[in-house]
Design a protein around this motif. Sequence first.
Motif, short mmCIF file in Angstrom:
data_model
loop_
_atom_site.label_atom_id
_atom_site.label_comp_id
_atom_site.label_asym_id
_atom_site.label_seq_id
_atom_site.Cartn_x
_atom_site.Cartn_y
_atom_site.Cartn_z
N UNK A 1 -26.06 -55.70 30.40
CA UNK A 1 -24.68 -56.06 30.07
C UNK A 1 -23.89 -54.79 29.72
N UNK A 2 -22.69 -54.58 30.30
CA UNK A 2 -21.89 -53.39 29.98
C UNK A 2 -21.61 -53.21 28.50
N UNK A 3 -21.62 -54.30 27.74
CA UNK A 3 -21.35 -54.20 26.31
C UNK A 3 -22.46 -53.46 25.56
N UNK A 4 -23.55 -53.15 26.27
CA UNK A 4 -24.67 -52.42 25.67
C UNK A 4 -25.01 -51.16 26.46
N UNK A 5 -24.10 -50.71 27.30
CA UNK A 5 -24.37 -49.54 28.13
C UNK A 5 -23.67 -48.30 27.60
N UNK B 1 -17.69 -47.37 34.37
CA UNK B 1 -18.96 -46.66 34.22
C UNK B 1 -18.81 -45.25 34.77
N UNK B 2 -18.89 -44.27 33.90
CA UNK B 2 -18.76 -42.87 34.33
C UNK B 2 -19.94 -42.03 33.85
N UNK C 1 -12.92 -44.52 27.74
CA UNK C 1 -13.54 -45.75 28.23
C UNK C 1 -13.48 -46.90 27.23
N UNK C 2 -13.21 -46.60 25.97
CA UNK C 2 -13.09 -47.62 24.94
C UNK C 2 -11.99 -47.21 23.97
N UNK C 3 -11.20 -48.21 23.56
CA UNK C 3 -10.20 -48.00 22.51
C UNK C 3 -10.12 -49.29 21.70
#
Length: 231
Positions: free
Chosen positions: A132-136, A149-150, A178-180
């Motif tokens: 899951x992206x929420x854990x990547x 995803x970078x 990637x996150x704010x």
Amino acid sequence: MYLKRLGCVLLCGLVLSLQGCDTNTTVSSKSDMEWQWLFDGNSTDAWMQADGSVLKAPWEIVDGALVLTAAGGGDILTRDSFADFELELEWLISEGGNSGIFYRVHSEIRPVWLSGPEYQLLDDANYPAHPDPIQQSASVFDLFPPVQSVAKPAGQWNKTRIRIHNQQVEHWLNDVQVVRYTLGSDDWQQRVAASKFKDFELFGRLPEGHIVLQDHDDVVKFRNIRIRRLD
């Protein structure tokens, strides 16, 4: 008149050269002075084990990097605590590896994820437990996924930046934001309430705390770790 002006230009250039007053250099130097090295390739003095002791194996300096060479080193904390800050570093994860960077961590509460949010470090391609992206990589673990995803593959260096100012938090990876998110916002509280952190009253609530590098039993490398406080 032309010769007079040319003479003034040459004279001013000579004065600036002698005084080291190039404008760009001055600005850069001032900016660099704001940064505090947490690891410059030579010293681990800015870090401590959970009990306050100096770093021990298997945390080691190898070729200018701070490396967890095997499991058993334990999480390590900055000796200083930080409120609003900007943190920069590079990291390299081993194949199938998992680690993390935690911030605003309480020095006496264990495990560290009971108090501090985590910037996830992961070999996304080869760690099947976290599809899951929420854990990547670069996620706020279990709360906010990266917008894209970078992350570079295992064995390659990634560049991370974490910025916290006035409760606004940014996760950057390889020069991409990637996150704010906003600590304490309705969105934050709803996500925490739906996560494994819901019962931990101090999670994400401390106004300041330590930076932590995680021992998740996998080999991970860090280098060029620096931080500056944001007032």
